[in-house]
Design a protein around this motif. Structure first.
Motif, PDB file in Angstrom:
ATOM      1  N   GLY A  25      -0.858 -26.387 -92.394  1.00 20.94           N
ATOM      2  CA  GLY A  25      -0.239 -27.678 -92.712  1.00 20.94           C
ATOM      3  C   GLY A  25       0.432 -28.241 -91.476  1.00 20.94           C
ATOM      4  O   GLY A  25       0.092 -27.879 -90.330  1.00 20.94           O
ATOM      5  N   GLY A  26       1.418 -29.099 -91.718  1.00 23.40           N
ATOM      6  CA  GLY A  26       2.061 -29.811 -90.626  1.00 23.40           C
ATOM      7  C   GLY A  26       2.768 -28.926 -89.605  1.00 23.40           C
ATOM      8  O   GLY A  26       2.879 -29.304 -88.434  1.00 23.40           O
ATOM      9  N   LEU A  27       3.239 -27.752 -90.026  1.00 18.17           N
ATOM     10  CA  LEU A  27       3.926 -26.883 -89.065  1.00 18.17           C
ATOM     11  C   LEU A  27       3.004 -26.513 -87.898  1.00 18.17           C
ATOM     12  O   LEU A  27       3.459 -26.426 -86.746  1.00 18.17           O
ATOM     13  N   GLY A  28       1.720 -26.321 -88.194  1.00 14.94           N
ATOM     14  CA  GLY A  28       0.762 -26.014 -87.131  1.00 14.94           C
ATOM     15  C   GLY A  28       0.671 -27.164 -86.134  1.00 14.94           C
ATOM     16  O   GLY A  28       0.665 -26.954 -84.916  1.00 14.94           O
ATOM     17  N   ASP A  29       0.633 -28.379 -86.649  1.00 13.55           N
ATOM     18  CA  ASP A  29       0.575 -29.559 -85.773  1.00 13.55           C
ATOM     19  C   ASP A  29       1.835 -29.667 -84.921  1.00 13.55           C
ATOM     20  O   ASP A  29       1.782 -29.897 -83.712  1.00 13.55           O
ATOM     21  N   VAL A  30       2.985 -29.498 -85.571  1.00 17.68           N
ATOM     22  CA  VAL A  30       4.265 -29.631 -84.861  1.00 17.68           C
ATOM     23  C   VAL A  30       4.378 -28.558 -83.774  1.00 17.68           C
ATOM     24  O   VAL A  30       4.821 -28.838 -82.655  1.00 17.68           O
ATOM     25  N   SER A  31       3.925 -27.342 -84.085  1.00 11.10           N
ATOM     26  CA  SER A  31       4.080 -26.243 -83.132  1.00 11.10           C
ATOM     27  C   SER A  31       3.184 -26.400 -81.911  1.00 11.10           C
ATOM     28  O   SER A  31       3.401 -25.760 -80.885  1.00 11.10           O
ATOM     29  N   HIS A 175      11.134 -26.608 -92.085  1.00  2.00           N
ATOM     30  CA  HIS A 175      10.013 -27.527 -92.316  1.00  2.00           C
ATOM     31  C   HIS A 175       9.769 -27.711 -93.805  1.00  2.00           C
ATOM     32  O   HIS A 175       9.182 -28.701 -94.214  1.00  2.00           O
ATOM     33  N   ASN A 176      10.193 -26.723 -94.585  1.00  2.00           N
ATOM     34  CA  ASN A 176      10.035 -26.846 -96.039  1.00  2.00           C
ATOM     35  C   ASN A 176      10.939 -25.818 -96.710  1.00  2.00           C
ATOM     36  O   ASN A 176      10.678 -24.620 -96.637  1.00  2.00           O
ATOM     37  N   LEU A 177      11.979 -26.303 -97.371  1.00  2.00           N
ATOM     38  CA  LEU A 177      12.959 -25.400 -97.979  1.00  2.00           C
ATOM     39  C   LEU A 177      12.394 -24.660 -99.193  1.00  2.00           C
ATOM     40  O   LEU A 177      12.965 -23.669 -99.651  1.00  2.00           O
ATOM     41  N   THR A 224      16.252 -30.160 -89.625  1.00  2.00           N
ATOM     42  CA  THR A 224      15.092 -30.327 -90.471  1.00  2.00           C
ATOM     43  C   THR A 224      14.369 -31.566 -89.988  1.00  2.00           C
ATOM     44  O   THR A 224      14.820 -32.211 -89.038  1.00  2.00           O
ATOM     45  N   VAL A 225      13.215 -31.861 -90.624  1.00  2.00           N
ATOM     46  CA  VAL A 225      12.262 -32.721 -89.952  1.00  2.00           C
ATOM     47  C   VAL A 225      12.333 -34.207 -90.311  1.00  2.00           C
ATOM     48  O   VAL A 225      11.424 -34.960 -89.968  1.00  2.00           O
ATOM     49  N   SER A 226      13.402 -34.601 -90.993  1.00  2.00           N
ATOM     50  CA  SER A 226      13.685 -36.034 -91.145  1.00  2.00           C
ATOM     51  C   SER A 226      15.152 -36.192 -91.545  1.00  2.00           C
ATOM     52  O   SER A 226      15.726 -35.302 -92.182  1.00  2.00           O
ATOM     53  N   SER A 315      -4.464 -33.756 -98.672  1.00  8.62           N
ATOM     54  CA  SER A 315      -3.236 -33.107 -99.115  1.00  8.62           C
ATOM     55  C   SER A 315      -3.458 -31.646 -99.469  1.00  8.62           C
ATOM     56  O   SER A 315      -4.547 -31.265 -99.917  1.00  8.62           O
ATOM     57  N   ARG A 316      -2.417 -30.854 -99.302  1.00  5.10           N
ATOM     58  CA  ARG A 316      -2.388 -29.587-100.010  1.00  5.10           C
ATOM     59  C   ARG A 316      -2.327 -29.970-101.492  1.00  5.10           C
ATOM     60  O   ARG A 316      -1.583 -30.889-101.858  1.00  5.10           O
ATOM     61  N   ILE A 317      -3.092 -29.289-102.318  1.00  2.00           N
ATOM     62  CA  ILE A 317      -3.114 -29.658-103.734  1.00  2.00           C
ATOM     63  C   ILE A 317      -2.004 -28.878-104.441  1.00  2.00           C
ATOM     64  O   ILE A 317      -2.196 -27.737-104.863  1.00  2.00           O
ATOM     65  N   GLN A 320       4.292 -30.292-105.158  1.00  2.00           N
ATOM     66  CA  GLN A 320       5.132 -30.946-104.133  1.00  2.00           C
ATOM     67  C   GLN A 320       4.563 -32.296-103.747  1.00  2.00           C
ATOM     68  O   GLN A 320       5.282 -33.284-103.596  1.00  2.00           O
ATOM     69  N   LYS A 321       3.238 -32.345-103.612  1.00  2.00           N
ATOM     70  CA  LYS A 321       2.586 -33.558-103.115  1.00  2.00           C
ATOM     71  C   LYS A 321       2.300 -34.559-104.233  1.00  2.00           C
ATOM     72  O   LYS A 321       1.689 -35.589-103.986  1.00  2.00           O
ATOM     73  N   GLY A 322       2.708 -34.222-105.481  1.00  2.00           N
ATOM     74  CA  GLY A 322       2.468 -35.141-106.597  1.00  2.00           C
ATOM     75  C   GLY A 322       0.991 -35.290-106.918  1.00  2.00           C
ATOM     76  O   GLY A 322       0.563 -36.340-107.431  1.00  2.00           O
ATOM     77  N   GLU A 393       9.302 -34.399 -99.650  1.00  2.00           N
ATOM     78  CA  GLU A 393       8.488 -34.367 -98.427  1.00  2.00           C
ATOM     79  C   GLU A 393       9.415 -34.253 -97.219  1.00  2.00           C
ATOM     80  O   GLU A 393      10.021 -35.235 -96.799  1.00  2.00           O
ATOM     81  N   PRO A 394       9.555 -33.041 -96.684  1.00  2.61           N
ATOM     82  CA  PRO A 394      10.473 -32.863 -95.545  1.00  2.61           C
ATOM     83  C   PRO A 394      10.233 -33.905 -94.446  1.00  2.61           C
ATOM     84  O   PRO A 394      11.162 -34.546 -93.981  1.00  2.61           O
ATOM     85  N   CYS A 395       8.987 -34.059 -94.030  1.00  2.00           N
ATOM     86  CA  CYS A 395       8.665 -35.176 -93.132  1.00  2.00           C
ATOM     87  C   CYS A 395       7.376 -35.827 -93.596  1.00  2.00           C
ATOM     88  O   CYS A 395       7.350 -36.957 -94.026  1.00  2.00           O
ATOM     89  N   GLY A 396       6.275 -35.054 -93.519  1.00  2.00           N
ATOM     90  CA  GLY A 396       4.964 -35.624 -93.827  1.00  2.00           C
ATOM     91  C   GLY A 396       4.376 -36.204 -92.558  1.00  2.00           C
ATOM     92  O   GLY A 396       5.036 -36.971 -91.846  1.00  2.00           O
ATOM     93  N   LEU A 397       3.165 -35.792 -92.247  1.00  2.00           N
ATOM     94  CA  LEU A 397       2.495 -36.324 -91.060  1.00  2.00           C
ATOM     95  C   LEU A 397       1.427 -37.337 -91.455  1.00  2.00           C
ATOM     96  O   LEU A 397       1.193 -38.312 -90.759  1.00  2.00           O
ATOM     97  N   ASN A 398       0.806 -37.102 -92.611  1.00  2.00           N
ATOM     98  CA  ASN A 398      -0.324 -37.964 -92.967  1.00  2.00           C
ATOM     99  C   ASN A 398       0.047 -39.428 -93.114  1.00  2.00           C
ATOM    100  O   ASN A 398      -0.748 -40.307 -92.791  1.00  2.00           O
TER     101      ASN A 398
HETATM  102  C1  GLC Z   1       6.134 -28.907 -93.922  1.00  2.00           C
HETATM  103  C2  GLC Z   1       6.463 -30.103 -94.785  1.00  2.00           C
HETATM  104  C3  GLC Z   1       5.981 -31.409 -94.217  1.00  2.00           C
HETATM  105  C4  GLC Z   1       6.271 -31.493 -92.720  1.00  2.00           C
HETATM  106  C5  GLC Z   1       5.697 -30.286 -92.020  1.00  2.00           C
HETATM  107  C6  GLC Z   1       5.967 -30.284 -90.511  1.00  2.00           C
HETATM  108  O1  GLC Z   1       4.874 -28.401 -94.183  1.00  2.00           O
HETATM  109  O2  GLC Z   1       5.974 -29.937 -96.107  1.00  2.00           O
HETATM  110  O3  GLC Z   1       6.616 -32.480 -94.875  1.00  2.00           O
HETATM  111  O4  GLC Z   1       5.708 -32.658 -92.191  1.00  2.00           O
HETATM  112  O5  GLC Z   1       6.288 -29.125 -92.525  1.00  2.00           O
HETATM  113  O6  GLC Z   1       7.334 -30.344 -90.202  1.00  2.00           O
END
Ligand code: GLC
Ligand code: ADP
Length: 497
Positions: A25-31, A175-177, A224-226, A315-317, A320-322, A393-398
């Motif tokens: 998920g997004g943590l991979g992108d952020v890292s 990134h996600n509590l 946290t991310v927002s 989305s992850r199904i 959380q993602k509704g 949604e802690p942040c959300g990249l999509n």
């Molecule tokens: C988590 C959150 C997402 C956030 C991502 C990167 O997976 O669910 O909202 O964008 O981490 O921080």
């Protein structure tokens, strides 16, 4: 500690995943993107990550730089190897074949079950991070700041507190509590934690060990991310039982908890350079976006119609993602003329519901279950709008990818979605801030009403263009967030306290 320009700040960035090699998920992108942006800004960054098979295959030329023969408790011996990625940016691979060289995901096997020894696998990652950040480090490179990410690394500040002489300041990012890394209290000794750690002000959480709580309790700073999610997690509704601790940390010393909005990797996610889409385009050549729309329709077998908006979902199904709201709304959306392009994986029951919908509405609902990076890019470019009705949604990249691609998002106003999407109203259209659509109640009714509002707006091309351009005009990249992290790191060095 005085820092001159000649001594760049050194950051050890500990993470359980890193794109493009290991990403759930997004943590991979952020890292991948944040460390690169920090290095670009002049900091010296080493990313510590488990040596999963994909990383070992990608870096056969790595050099062994340390052995961790006795990490403590029943944690397995491991080694650290190093790869220089670019100036000031390196990878430290934590090699422990018994822990990380497996077929399956980083956290789960191929059937979707958590690996039974996750406590020890991520205990080892946390322990390695603590050792490298301590005065006992086996490396000749010692960080000023250890930056931990999510529960998988969050035991590190506790090891520094209980087991090793701290050498670095510590920052933990949530990134996600919802994911806390909870394990039986009986794992304490195996994890090399002292009895004293099993306390209210330690790692104990309702009789179990919580990796994430360890980080929240023992890190110098929390992020946290927002900004909105930083406020939300201090309240019971989104606090997962940790809201008391989080609001205490938020209020201490003028704020130990801050929200820093993620950026997006504009080298990967820009319609002007994206190779996975039909033709590059920009805010000045939006007509070219139609080529990706057509390509998406063809790839997914959708019956396209100039009057039928294409709604994208990646989305992850999960709840959380509704996604349940989307599933419930789908037949009505199709009845109103929309087309749905859905990509995702997760909950087996909801995956099956999507497959049934696709079978019942051939040509109108297209569903791809699985992880498909290039299709994700094509959906962002080819859809007319993007749906993301997350419960939290802690942040959300999509939604940020969508904004950058001129694909206005329809979102629930929560967390990072509330911080990035400006609902389209006559006032926000007039002042040039409108970039999408948002709603508050987590109901199918509210989602449907908002999509209908969006479809109506889509039918008025001129106003729609302004929405698209407003989203595309903002810089969603990592430069600004990286500066905020750099300031935060500086503020937690001993001299700054
Ligand atoms: C988590 C959150 C997402 C956030 C991502 C990167 O997976 O669910 O909202 O964008 O981490 O921080
Ligand atoms: P989260 O981390 O909570 O899943 P984010 O929006 O922060 O949510 O990040 C999700 C990332 O994963 C994005 O880069 C998105 O494109 C990607 N992604 C999610 N599901 C898929 C999928 N099925 N195929 C390809 N990419 C996906």
């Amino acid at each position: 500690m005085a820092l001159s320009d000649a001594t760049p700040l050194r950051i050890l960035f500990a993470t359980p995943e890193i794109a493009p090699w290991v990403k759930t998920g997004g943590l991979g992108d952020v890292s991948a993107a944040l460390p690169a942006a920090l290095a670009e800004a002049g900091l010296e960054v080493r990313v510590l990550v488990p040596a999963y098979p994909a990383l070992l295959a990608a870096f056969p030329q790595r050099s062994l730089v340390a052995r961790l023969d006795q990490p403590g408790g029943q944690l397995l011996p491991a080694a650290i190897s190093h790869v220089e990625l670019r100036p000031r940016l390196g990878l430290l691979l934590l090699e422990c074949p018994a822990c990380y060289e497996r077929h399956g995901g980083p956290y789960q096997d191929r059937t979707g079950l958590d690996w039974a020894d996750n406590a020890m696998r991520f205990g080892l990652l946390s322990k390695a991070a603590a050792l490298l950040a301590s005065r006992e480090t086996p490396l000749d490179w010692r960080p000023d700041v250890l930056h931990c990410n999510d529960w998988q690394t969050a035991l590190a500040p506790a090891y520094l507190r209980y087991r090793h002489a701290p050498g670095a300041a510590t920052v933990t990012t949530i990134h996600n509590l919802a994911f806390q890394g909870l394990f039986p209290a009986a794992s304490r000794e195996a994890l090399d934690l002292p009895p004293a750690a099993m306390a209210l002000d330690g790692v104990e959480f309702y009789g179990r060990i919580s990796f994430l709580k360890a980080g929240l309790q023992h890190s110098d700073r929390l992020t946290t991310v927002s900004p909105t999610y930083a406020r939300e997690i201090c309240e019971p509704e989104h606090g997962f039982g940790l809201d008391g601790l989080l609001s205490y940390r938020r209020d201490r010393r003028g704020g130990d908890l801050v929200g820093i909005l993620n950026g997006i990797d504009t080298a990967e996610w820009s319609p002007a350079t994206d190779r996975s889409i039909a033709a590059p385009y920009s805010a000045r050549s939006l007509a070219l976006k139609q080529l990706s729309r057509a390509a998406l329709g063809e790839r997914l077998g959708l019956d396209l119609d100039a009057d039928a908006p294409v709604l994208g979902i990646i989305s992850r199904i999960t709840l959380q993602k509704g996604v349940d709201l989307l599933i419930e709304a789908a037949p009505t959306l199709v009845a109103r003329g929309a087309r749905l392009a859905v990509l995702g994986s997760g909950d087996a029951g909801m995956e099956a519901a999507w497959r049934d919908l696709a079978a019942a509405h051939r040509g109108r609902i297209a569903v791809r279950i699985g992880f498909d990076e290039s299709l994700a890019h094509l959906i962002e470019a080819g859809a007319d709008m993007f749906l993301m009705p997350s419960r939290f949604e802690p942040c959300g990249l999509n939604q940020m990818y969508s904004l950058a691609y001129g694909t206005p998002p329809v979102v629930r106003a929560t967390g990072g979605l509330a911080d990035t999407v400006v609902d389209c109203t006559p006032a926000t259209l007039a002042n040039g801030t409108a970039n999408g659509f948002s709603f508050v109640p987590a109901t199918t009714h509210a989602l449907l009403a908002t999509v209908e509002r969006a479809i109506e707006a889509w039918r008025a091309p001129e106003a729609w263009r302004s929405l698209q351009r407003n989203g595309m005009a903002r810089d969603w990249g990592w430069d600004a967030p990286a500066r905020q992290y750099a300031d935060l790191y500086r503020s937690c060095l001993p001299a700054a306290r």
